[in-house]
Scaffold this motif. Structure first.
Motif, short mmCIF file in Angstrom:
data_model
loop_
_atom_site.label_atom_id
_atom_site.label_comp_id
_atom_site.label_asym_id
_atom_site.label_seq_id
_atom_site.Cartn_x
_atom_site.Cartn_y
_atom_site.Cartn_z
N ASP A 9 0.80 -1.22 0.00
CA ASP A 9 0.00 0.00 0.00
C ASP A 9 0.84 1.28 0.00
O ASP A 9 0.30 2.37 -0.03
CB ASP A 9 -0.95 0.01 1.21
CG ASP A 9 -1.99 -1.09 1.11
OD1 ASP A 9 -2.29 -1.53 -0.02
OD2 ASP A 9 -2.50 -1.51 2.17
N PRO A 11 3.04 3.64 -2.02
CA PRO A 11 3.32 3.88 -3.45
C PRO A 11 4.80 4.15 -3.73
O PRO A 11 5.57 4.44 -2.81
CB PRO A 11 2.48 5.13 -3.76
CG PRO A 11 2.37 5.83 -2.46
CD PRO A 11 2.36 4.77 -1.39
N LYS A 12 5.18 4.06 -4.98
CA LYS A 12 6.51 4.49 -5.40
C LYS A 12 6.43 5.99 -5.63
O LYS A 12 5.56 6.46 -6.36
CB LYS A 12 6.92 3.76 -6.67
CG LYS A 12 7.10 2.27 -6.45
CD LYS A 12 7.83 1.67 -7.61
CE LYS A 12 7.82 0.16 -7.52
NZ LYS A 12 8.79 -0.40 -6.69
#
Length: 71
Positions: A9, A11-12
């Motif tokens: 969950d 993010p990049k």
């Protein structure tokens, strides 16, 4: 504040600013935080029961550092 329970969950992030904004409104669940604190199992076993560690960077120039013992 939203709690993150799964690493998937997170993010990049495209920038540090984007990451900072995300963490301003999110936090890791205690179980994820504990999981992230674990390190190398062999090192963990070797350090088990150790109360503290002092890390000293090696000297690269000059004489080796010596310490005087009291007594």
């Amino acid at each position: 504040m939203k709690t993150i329970h799964r690493m998937e969950d997170i993010p990049k992030f495209k920038s540090q600013v984007e990451e900072a904004r995300f963490w301003d409104t999110h936090q890791l669940a205690p179980e994820l935080w504990a999981e992230g604190q674990r390190g190398d199992p062999g090192l963990d076993k070797a350090l088990e029961g150790l109360v503290s560690v002092k890390v000293v960077s090696p000297r690269t120039k000059g004489k080796p550092r010596t310490t005087k013992r009291a007594g």
